[in-house]
Design an enzyme around this catalytic site. Structure first.
Site, PDB file in Angstrom:
ATOM      1  N   ASP A 252       0.920  -1.199   0.065  1.00  0.00           N
ATOM      2  CA  ASP A 252       0.155   0.036  -0.063  1.00  0.00           C
ATOM      3  C   ASP A 252       0.885   1.354  -0.009  1.00  0.00           C
ATOM      4  OD1 ASP A 252      -1.760   2.205   0.539  1.00  0.00           O
ATOM      5  OD2 ASP A 252      -3.051   0.913   2.135  1.00  0.00           O
TER       6      ASP A 252
ATOM      7  N   GLU B 271       0.832   2.391  13.101  1.00  0.00           N
ATOM      8  CA  GLU B 271       0.081   2.384  12.157  1.00  0.00           C
ATOM      9  C   GLU B 271      -1.119   1.570  12.627  1.00  0.00           C
ATOM     10  OE1 GLU B 271      -2.265   1.018  10.096  1.00  0.00           O
ATOM     11  OE2 GLU B 271      -1.053  -0.245   8.730  1.00  0.00           O
TER      12      GLU B 271
ATOM     13  N   GLU C 156     -11.221  -2.954  14.493  1.00  0.00           N
ATOM     14  CA  GLU C 156     -10.133  -3.557  14.801  1.00  0.00           C
ATOM     15  C   GLU C 156      -8.848  -2.706  14.986  1.00  0.00           C
ATOM     16  OE1 GLU C 156      -9.434  -7.015  12.109  1.00  0.00           O
ATOM     17  OE2 GLU C 156     -10.751  -8.301  13.411  1.00  0.00           O
TER      18      GLU C 156
ATOM     19  N   HIS D 273      -5.320   0.137   1.037  1.00  0.00           N
ATOM     20  CA  HIS D 273      -5.820  -1.118   1.623  1.00  0.00           C
ATOM     21  C   HIS D 273      -7.144  -0.937   2.565  1.00  0.00           C
ATOM     22  CE1 HIS D 273      -3.534  -0.645   5.186  1.00  0.00           C
ATOM     23  NE2 HIS D 273      -4.335  -1.577   5.865  1.00  0.00           N
TER      24      HIS D 273
END
Length: 364
Positions: A41, A151, A160, A302
């Protein structure tokens, strides 16, 4: 020091006592495939790289904590620049490459075993310490850190996500003199309305008649499940609206349950079948702020976009407004899952086109 904590957690023993959902979450990051997707990505990876490489003055001689380090690419970006400035950039050298004094990477998944090998292969074992375990349970080799990088974002920003863990690390380890930095430090959720009749019929309307049988109970289930997918910019019917902005220096876990209003200005006369959400990320501590978006107007990431199909089809004319309220909170059973509700109303003077509704969704 990369292997100094190798014995801190032993394989499956590290997850002893965890709930099934926690074990499933951490195990999902064991395989290299998910890391390949994230590394490829370019919007994500190059934004992090640029925030570090273009701000070496912020990282030089600093102690950096990489929360959820994965394959350790961010950790390595930090350190190596001052030591090996003549070497070409490698996608596994971010943190060290910026001249950090030392980088600590923490990750629960077993990918950290490969991360240690990667660190060693790039000659950075003396500058990077990798710890396997939960951030809340490991013991760092430094009492405080100058910079936290992570990240942490998930689909719809918060699904999540590791934000709770990043906030815990901030409160526990980030220096308390006001000079500590967080990369990135701002995140904003946006919403817009889209025309998506064909796909809605295919995914939702399909259940109205399945080979002559009424399957509408499954239609109701399908409506509660947001779709993560790429949305064509041409499908967007309204202007975007910023709904929520998080400042990672001040946000608390309690702020991650919210109920906020939105107003979407209709750009063109069309139908609105769904609302979509995406997020923008900012590294505002940089000399020149680095930003990236996961919206339909920019390059693929993504994270894609999150699509919430509405129970109604809104018939909208240019200049009108779709108003509503977005409510989101972590589920009781698992804070990484989300309960989401959207109230919506078609604001129009045409009585025949007035519509409003309430939809509930689960991201789990």
């Amino acid at each position: 020091m990369a292997n100094s904590a190798a014995d801190q957690s032993k394989g499956g023993d590290a997850m002893e006592g965890m709930t099934h959902s926690e074990v499933h979450y951490f195990n999902s990051y064991n395989h290299h495939g998910i890391h390949e997707e994230m590394l490829k990505d370019e919007v994500r990876t190059k934004s992090y790289r640029d925030s570090i490489y273009n701000n070496r003055h912020l990282f030089k001689d600093k102690v950096v904590l990489d929360v959820g380090c994965g394959t350790s690419i961010l950790s390595m970006y930090y350190t190596i620049h001052c030591l090996r400035a003549s070497r070409p950039a490698n996608t596994a050298k971010f943190a060290v490459k910026a001249g950090a004094k030392h980088v600590i990477g923490v990750d629960m998944s077993t990918i950290i075993v490969k991360a240690r090998e990667i660190v060693a292969a790039n000659g950075m074992s003396d500058k990077i310490t990798l710890l396997q375990g939960k951030m809340e349970e490991v013991e760092l080799p430094f009492p405080e850190v100058d910079i936290i990088i992570s990240e942490w974002m998930g689909y719809f920003l918060l699904y999540e996500s590791m934000l709770d863990t990043v906030l815990w690390a901030r409160d526990r380890y980030l220096r308390k003199d006001g000079n500590g930095l967080i990369f990135p430090d701002k995140a904003t959720i946006f919403m817009a309305g889209i025309e998506d009749g064909d796909y809605k019929d295919e995914k939702i309307g399909f259940w109205d008649n399945v080979y002559g049988f009424d399957y509408t109970p499954l239609k109701r289930t399908a409506l509660t499940e947001p779709l993560v997918d790429t949305v064509d910019l041409k499908a967007v019917v309204t202007d975007p609206c910023a709904v929520l902005t998080l400042d990672l220096y001040t946000v608390t876990p309690a702020d991650l349950a919210f109920s906020l209003r939105f107003n979407l200005s209709v750009r063109r006369t069309d139908y609105v079948h769904a609302l979509i959400a995406w997020f923008d990320i900012e590294f505002s501590a940089c000399h020149k702020p680095v930003r990236f978006s996961t919206g339909p107007h920019t390059k693929y990431t993504h994270w894609k976009q999150t699509v919430f199909y509405l129970a109604d089809v809104l018939t909208a004319e240019a200049g009108e407004t779709v108003s509503g309220q977005l409510t989101c909170r972590p589920t009781v059973e698992n804070r990484r899952d989300l309960d989401i509700a959207i109230d919506y109303k078609m604001e129009t003077e045409d009585q025949g086109r007035k519509a409003q509704g309430h939809c509930e969704y689960k991201m789990c």
